[in-house]
Scaffold this active site. Sequence first.
Site, PDB file in Angstrom:
ATOM      1  N   GLU A  57       0.837  -1.207   0.000  1.00  0.00           N
ATOM      2  CA  GLU A  57       0.000   0.000   0.000  1.00  0.00           C
ATOM      3  C   GLU A  57       0.871   1.256   0.000  1.00  0.00           C
ATOM      4  OE1 GLU A  57      -0.079  -2.595   2.025  1.00  0.00           O
ATOM      5  OE2 GLU A  57      -2.037  -2.867   2.971  1.00  0.00           O
ATOM      6  N   CYS A  90      -1.927  -3.139   7.487  1.00  0.00           N
ATOM      7  CA  CYS A  90      -1.296  -2.939   8.796  1.00  0.00           C
ATOM      8  C   CYS A  90      -1.647  -1.544   9.327  1.00  0.00           C
ATOM      9  CB  CYS A  90       0.212  -3.131   8.686  1.00  0.00           C
ATOM     10  SG  CYS A  90       1.065  -1.758   7.883  1.00  0.00           S
TER      11      CYS A  90
HETATM   12  N1  THU Z   1       2.519  -6.244   4.239  1.00  0.00           N
HETATM   13  C1  THU Z   1       2.034  -5.378   3.296  1.00  0.00           C
HETATM   14  O1  THU Z   1       2.625  -5.202   2.216  1.00  0.00           O
HETATM   15  N2  THU Z   1       0.883  -4.714   3.585  1.00  0.00           N
HETATM   16  C2  THU Z   1       0.169  -4.851   4.740  1.00  0.00           C
HETATM   17  O2  THU Z   1      -0.790  -4.126   4.954  1.00  0.00           O
HETATM   18  C3  THU Z   1       0.545  -5.879   5.709  1.00  0.00           C
HETATM   19  C4  THU Z   1       1.878  -6.478   5.525  1.00  0.00           C
HETATM   20  C5  THU Z   1       3.781  -6.962   3.960  1.00  0.00           C
HETATM   21  C6  THU Z   1       4.942  -6.573   4.820  1.00  0.00           C
HETATM   22  C7  THU Z   1       5.803  -7.808   4.724  1.00  0.00           C
HETATM   23  O3  THU Z   1       6.578  -7.704   3.543  1.00  0.00           O
HETATM   24  C8  THU Z   1       4.805  -8.928   4.552  1.00  0.00           C
HETATM   25  O4  THU Z   1       3.586  -8.334   4.166  1.00  0.00           O
HETATM   26  C9  THU Z   1       4.587  -9.765   5.788  1.00  0.00           C
HETATM   27  O5  THU Z   1       4.322  -8.990   6.892  1.00  0.00           O
END
Ligand code: THU
Length: 133
Positions: A57, A90
């Site tokens: 994102e 997240c």
């Molecule tokens: N991740 C994202 O790209 N977006 C999110 O909203 C949650 C987590 C990624 C970060 C990391 O590379 C992987 O997912 C595992 O946490």
Amino acid sequence: MKTDDESLIRAASAVRQNAYVPYSGYFVGAAVLDEAGRVHAGCNVENTAFPQGTCAEQNAIGAMVAAGGKRIVAIAVIGGTEEPITCMPCGACRQRICEFADRHTRILLVGENDTTTSYRIEELLPASFRLPD
Ligand code: THU
């Protein structure tokens, strides 16, 4: 689902293939539709110094801003280790989406078997931080 949403999801799914995730194996793609109707895509990019990894994102929003986009009309997010499972953004990415969202912004999260759930930012980040006027 609107056709626009389907193409946004396809863009998120396509960019997800490029995710660089040697540490988590969790592939995420995001695609932003801006106020001018343009689509900006991003995937997660991890790093051996773990905190320096970036979220899908975050990179999609960065691409929107770099292209001169101002508002997120919709953002599609698709993630998982293999087949997609709903990837709830997240906390940091909720704040990042919030910066460019309004109450109409649709946050489309793709889950198992292509099911998609649409959220508003107020549902994902209620009572969000804002600087005083
Ligand atoms: N991740 C994202 O790209 N977006 C999110 O909203 C949650 C987590 C990624 C970060 C990391 O590379 C992987 O997912 C595992 O946490």
